[in-house]
Motif scaffolding. Sequence first.
Motif, PDB file in Angstrom:
ATOM      1  N   ASP A 154       0.783   8.585 -12.435  1.00 24.45           N
ATOM      2  CA  ASP A 154      -0.477   8.384 -12.882  1.00 24.45           C
ATOM      3  C   ASP A 154      -0.799   7.245 -13.509  1.00 24.45           C
ATOM      4  O   ASP A 154      -1.829   7.165 -14.053  1.00 24.45           O
ATOM      5  N   LYS A 155       0.280   6.428 -13.805  1.00 24.54           N
ATOM      6  CA  LYS A 155       0.209   5.179 -14.801  1.00 24.54           C
ATOM      7  C   LYS A 155      -0.077   4.000 -13.908  1.00 24.54           C
ATOM      8  O   LYS A 155      -0.001   2.930 -14.181  1.00 24.54           O
ATOM      9  N   THR A 156       0.102   4.082 -12.547  1.00 25.76           N
ATOM     10  CA  THR A 156       0.393   3.019 -11.567  1.00 25.76           C
ATOM     11  C   THR A 156      -0.744   2.949 -10.517  1.00 25.76           C
ATOM     12  O   THR A 156      -1.244   3.944  -9.971  1.00 25.76           O
ATOM     13  N   GLU A 157      -1.368   1.869 -10.312  1.00 27.99           N
ATOM     14  CA  GLU A 157      -2.466   1.621  -9.110  1.00 27.99           C
ATOM     15  C   GLU A 157      -1.514   0.712  -8.001  1.00 27.99           C
ATOM     16  O   GLU A 157      -1.249  -0.278  -8.467  1.00 27.99           O
ATOM     17  N   PHE A 158      -1.798   1.049  -6.888  1.00 28.81           N
ATOM     18  CA  PHE A 158      -1.269   0.129  -5.662  1.00 28.81           C
ATOM     19  C   PHE A 158      -2.644  -0.322  -5.179  1.00 28.81           C
ATOM     20  O   PHE A 158      -3.362   0.206  -4.927  1.00 28.81           O
ATOM     21  N   TYR A 159      -2.163  -1.805  -4.933  1.00 30.05           N
ATOM     22  CA  TYR A 159      -3.436  -2.407  -4.246  1.00 30.05           C
ATOM     23  C   TYR A 159      -3.010  -3.474  -3.319  1.00 30.05           C
ATOM     24  O   TYR A 159      -2.050  -4.474  -3.585  1.00 30.05           O
ATOM     25  N   HIS A 208       5.549   3.388  -3.470  1.00 28.28           N
ATOM     26  CA  HIS A 208       4.907   4.442  -3.855  1.00 28.28           C
ATOM     27  C   HIS A 208       5.907   5.522  -4.606  1.00 28.28           C
ATOM     28  O   HIS A 208       5.981   6.011  -5.367  1.00 28.28           O
ATOM     29  N   ARG A 231      -0.922  -2.307 -12.506  1.00 32.69           N
ATOM     30  CA  ARG A 231      -1.252  -2.290 -11.242  1.00 32.69           C
ATOM     31  C   ARG A 231      -0.118  -3.320 -10.252  1.00 32.69           C
ATOM     32  O   ARG A 231       0.044  -4.361 -10.458  1.00 32.69           O
ATOM     33  N   GLY A 233      -3.552   7.655  -2.052  1.00 30.30           N
ATOM     34  CA  GLY A 233      -4.322   6.797  -3.283  1.00 30.30           C
ATOM     35  C   GLY A 233      -4.152   5.346  -3.467  1.00 30.30           C
ATOM     36  O   GLY A 233      -4.242   4.853  -4.402  1.00 30.30           O
ATOM     37  N   ILE A 234      -3.422   4.785  -2.307  1.00 28.47           N
ATOM     38  CA  ILE A 234      -3.250   3.443  -2.082  1.00 28.47           C
ATOM     39  C   ILE A 234      -4.609   2.775  -1.877  1.00 28.47           C
ATOM     40  O   ILE A 234      -5.055   3.007  -0.847  1.00 28.47           O
ATOM     41  N   LYS A 235      -4.913   1.793  -2.583  1.00 32.06           N
ATOM     42  CA  LYS A 235      -6.277   1.189  -2.490  1.00 32.06           C
ATOM     43  C   LYS A 235      -6.016  -0.142  -1.587  1.00 32.06           C
ATOM     44  O   LYS A 235      -4.817  -0.619  -1.505  1.00 32.06           O
ATOM     45  N   TYR A 256      -3.255  -8.671 -11.200  1.00 32.20           N
ATOM     46  CA  TYR A 256      -1.962  -7.841 -11.065  1.00 32.20           C
ATOM     47  C   TYR A 256      -1.303  -7.552 -12.284  1.00 32.20           C
ATOM     48  O   TYR A 256      -1.064  -8.433 -13.096  1.00 32.20           O
TER      49      TYR A 256
END
Length: 267
Positions: free
Chosen positions: A68-73, A58, A35, A99-101, A128
């Motif tokens: 697909d292994k990463t989440e943006f917050y 991104h 993340r 798909g960014i939260k 994080y």
Amino acid sequence: MPENIPGLKENSVNCYTAENAVEYYKQLSDFKGGRIVITVGLPHKCPMIPLEVTFAMHDFIKDRGLLDKTEFYYTYPIGRVHSLENVAKWAAPEFDAKGIKYETLFNMKEVDGKNACVRSEEGGEVKYDLLVAVPPHKGQEVIEKNGLGENGWIPTNRNSLHMEGEHGKNVIVLGDTTNLPISKAGSTAHFEAETAAENVAAVIKMGRPVKAYDGKVFCFIEAGKDRATYAMFNYQNPPQPKAPTGAVHAFKMAYNKLYWATARGLL
Ligand SMILES: Cc1cc2nc3c(=O)[nH]c(=O)nc-3n(C[C@H](O)[C@H](O)[C@H](O)COP(=O)(O)OP(=O)(O)OC[C@H]3O[C@@H](n4cnc5c(N)ncnc54)[C@H](O)[C@@H]3O)c2cc1C
């Protein structure tokens, strides 16, 4: 001033000095997934940086095959994703599409490096794997120390750009150092300088200023590695950002070079 938030300096990266930008690049290049949290302090230089670093990261992570292994917050201190309302209205759907939260009303309180989380004044807590900061800024110490302005920002008349107060008659203030509640951007300094130059010439030639600064700011907004839009606004007219395009991005890249030629009078 990342040091103004407990734990922020030691546990985050940012793009605000050459040294920090190199470290940021290294950490992002070595990132293996997880993340990425973007956290924002106020005030800060360049209004679009929180959005631009998020969109740029991104696309960078996408090119590295790690999406697909990463989440943006993304977190932001006020109740929308950007201080300028129309920019926030434009950016939120762009975040959704990628798909960014995001979490709004998130004012950084502290970073707990041991537990890898950032906490907000509002009671929020976000874990994080990589923390990217837009740290809060303050003005120059020399200004504060000499009693010229609180937090190092000089009290400035929004139209004449004179320093407020008894000593301000012959002092014109430009750029980031003003206390004006407008963007701390290169374009702000540029447009303020046009007003100042005309007024200095006018005062010399006929004893009075002729131009008022109208709050004009122009900012490109990079929406990733190959698309951009822009925001142009002043005290009266809010920005109306349009859908980002490759052409605006190409124009910005060219403009980076052309600007210095025009500023030096070569073009
Ligand atoms: C990563 C990044 C990206 C940005 N992107 C954009 C963008 O795309 N578009 C845009 O419009 N703006 C952008 N900005 C913002 C822009 O760079 C600033 O708003 C602009 O440089 C402000 O100009 P200035 O002349 O007021 O201040 P500065 O450029 O900060 O200049 C102040 C100068 O004063 C010097 N100084 C400080 N203290 C003293 C002292 N005591 N004695 C002598 N000298 C001193 C400093 O060393 C510095 O050279 C960006 C900023 C950053 C950090």
